[in-house]
Enzyme design. Structure first.
Site, PDB file in Angstrom:
ATOM      1  N   HIS A 414      44.755  66.064  46.861  1.00  0.00           N
ATOM      2  CA  HIS A 414      45.594  66.538  45.760  1.00  0.00           C
ATOM      3  C   HIS A 414      45.017  67.873  45.285  1.00  0.00           C
ATOM      4  CE1 HIS A 414      48.134  65.786  42.097  1.00  0.00           C
ATOM      5  NE2 HIS A 414      47.220  66.570  41.545  1.00  0.00           N
ATOM      6  N   ASP A 465      45.850  57.801  51.129  1.00  0.00           N
ATOM      7  CA  ASP A 465      45.687  59.222  51.436  1.00  0.00           C
ATOM      8  C   ASP A 465      47.017  59.938  51.241  1.00  0.00           C
ATOM      9  OD1 ASP A 465      44.738  61.666  52.280  1.00  0.00           O
ATOM     10  OD2 ASP A 465      44.735  61.162  54.416  1.00  0.00           O
TER      11      ASP A 465
END
Length: 501
Positions: A414, A465
């Site tokens: 992120h 993920d």
């Protein structure tokens, strides 16, 4: 995006209390083993990559030595709104804001690492890179602390920033400036910045003029933090200091005493400072770090009523599952778990403190005392290795949580810079479309965020993920800064982590 408070759902009372209780089980998945069945990894490679991540977080004009080729100059007009130069420093995580409190903690822990693990970093040929990482932060602090009783503490509007998914080189969002002063104090940030500059002044003692500048600024910032006491909430809800500022005042005074040996700081530590036994070492809660440093000096708090060593011992006793006082939750796979959301910071911070404290205990020839139970330094090292190994791949999923390292590493951190392709200079980003273009698509990031340690799995060892799952996949500078010491020790000392005397 969810705010990145390290203390979601906590209040000040809960933060001061020892945290959570649970059962520990050892992880079963060992990707590689050495004699005795202990997992083994390429720790030198992990060390190098962990430091490289910090370079990916740099703001300002990048040097010719920049190793992250997809990064470019950014934030080149930071400070312009107030006619000051606030270029440089670090973006804390996956956004494009420079937050003062976590930035300073990152630098403080890097400086401690550079001193406590100097021999190992030198042997691994990484000491200069760590020094460069520290100086990238301290150069910024010198710009932010040009006036007495004043400190620039943040650059960038986080609410506007979180409405635009764009790499820092092309960000169109406002570079709003935030400050603390005698009318709007912020003892946590002022004291943490003082700690960072003091510890760094010790690292750079061979550069006497620079070291002196850092130390002089640190003294003024500590005085500012102590004289104008108050909590700054301008970084909320992203970096609210739920624990208050007493820990930062003790932490800064500890570093100032170590750097100067002046009695005024010893007096503050022994008679004025407040110290508590807690089970967390983080950007918001520094008590255990100060207590470990002071344990070697045989210092006491509250006018001699309590030993800092006993408080440092309490931290260890609360974490280790095989003591009568353990209170920290540990996942079925063996990972420390305080709370979801960048939980890896507690994994690396505990590993760091355990290795550093073990070295101190060996020097003073004492064990940790958990009531009547004596815990030898070797047990701390064993637990520290287990925590680092978990992140590298010795976990129930048998995967790495470090980008670009090991088996099945994460591909969707992120992170704006890593997930957005390199765009031409001056490219006009449409913030309204940016999320659908670069955030939402379920695909690997175009740029590898080498060495970034993910926020990590949840309390059940589950990990997703996915870029949108920030609690799992958002990296932070302070996760990595605290990993460097243990990784250097593992790379050079070997799996038993015992330092040569």
């Amino acid at each position: 995006m969810k705010p990145r408070s390290s203390r979601d759902g906590h209040n000040a009372a809960a933060a001061a209390a020892l945290l959570l209780a649970a059962l520990v089980l050892s992880g079963d998945v060992l990707p590689a083993v050495v004699a005795g069945g202990a997992p083994s990894f390429n720790y030198k490679d992990a060390l190098t990559k962990s430091i490289m991540f910090l370079e990916a977080q740099r703001s300002g004009k990048l040097p010719p030595t920049n190793r992250i080729k997809w990064r470019g100059d950014s934030g080149m007009e930071d400070g312009k709104l107030a006619n000051v130069d606030l270029t440089g420093g670090y973006y804390d995580a996956g956004d494009n804001v420079k937050y003062g409190l976590p930035l300073a903690f990152t630098v403080t822990t890097l400086a401690w690492t550079a001193m406590a693990f100097e021999k190992e970093l030198k042997a691994a040929r990484e000491l200069e890179n760590v020094h460069a990482a520290i100086r990238w932060g301290t150069d910024y602090f010198l710009k932010a602390a040009t006036k007495k009783d004043h400190l620039w503490v943040q650059v960038g509007d986080p609410n506007a920033d979180h409405q635009c998914w764009v790499r820092p080189e092309n960000m169109p969002t406002p570079r709003t400036l935030y400050q603390i002063n005698d009318k709007t104090p912020g003892s946590e940030i002022a004291a943490e910045t003082a700690a960072a500059m003091t510890a760094s002044s010790m690292v750079f003692r061979k550069d006497k003029p620079y070291s002196r500048r850092l130390l002089n600024k640190a003294k003024l910032l500590f005085q500012f933090a102590k004289t104008h006491q108050g909590t700054y909430d301008g970084e909320c809800p992203f970096y609210c200091s739920y624990s208050g500022y007493n820990d930062e005042l003790l932490w800064a005074a500890t570093w100032l005493y170590l750097a100067t040996k002046r009695q005024v700081y010893a007096d503050f530590i022994g008679h004025e400072a407040i110290s508590s036994s807690v089970a967390e070492f983080s950007w918001d809660l520094k008590f255990p770090g100060a207590q470990v440093l002071l344990a070697e000096l045989n210092m006491t708090s509250s006018g001699g009523l309590q030993s800092f060593k006993s408080q440092a011992d309490n931290f260890v006793c609360a974490v280790l599952p095989d003591t009568p006082f353990h209170q920290v939750s540990i996942t079925p796979g063996g990972m420390i778990h305080l709370r979801d959301g960048a939980n890896s910071q507690y994994v690396t911070s505990t590993a760091f403190l355990f290795v550093a404290y073990s070295d101190i205990l060996r020097r003073i020839n004492q064990p940790v005392m958990c009531g009547a139970q004596a815990v030898q330094p070797a047990r701390l090292l064993q637990f520290a290795k287990q925590q680092i190994d978990y992140l590298l791949g010795a976990n129930p999923r048998g995967r790495s949580y470090v980008v670009g390292f090991g088996v099945n590493p994460p591909t969707q951190p992120h992170h704006r810079g890593a997930s957005t392709p390199v765009l031409p200079p001056g490219y006009q980003v449409n913030c309204g479309m940016s999320f659908s273009e670069w955030f939402t698509p379920d695909r690997p990031n175009p740029n590898e965020l080498t060495g970034a340690i993910m926020g990590g799995p949840d309390g059940g060892d589950n990990f997703s993920d996915k870029r949108g799952n920030s609690s799992c996949t958002e990296p932070c500078t302070y996760i990595n800064s605290l990993s460097i010491g243990p990784l250097a020790a593992l790379a050079i000392r070997g799996p038993n982590l015992i330092a040569t005397q």
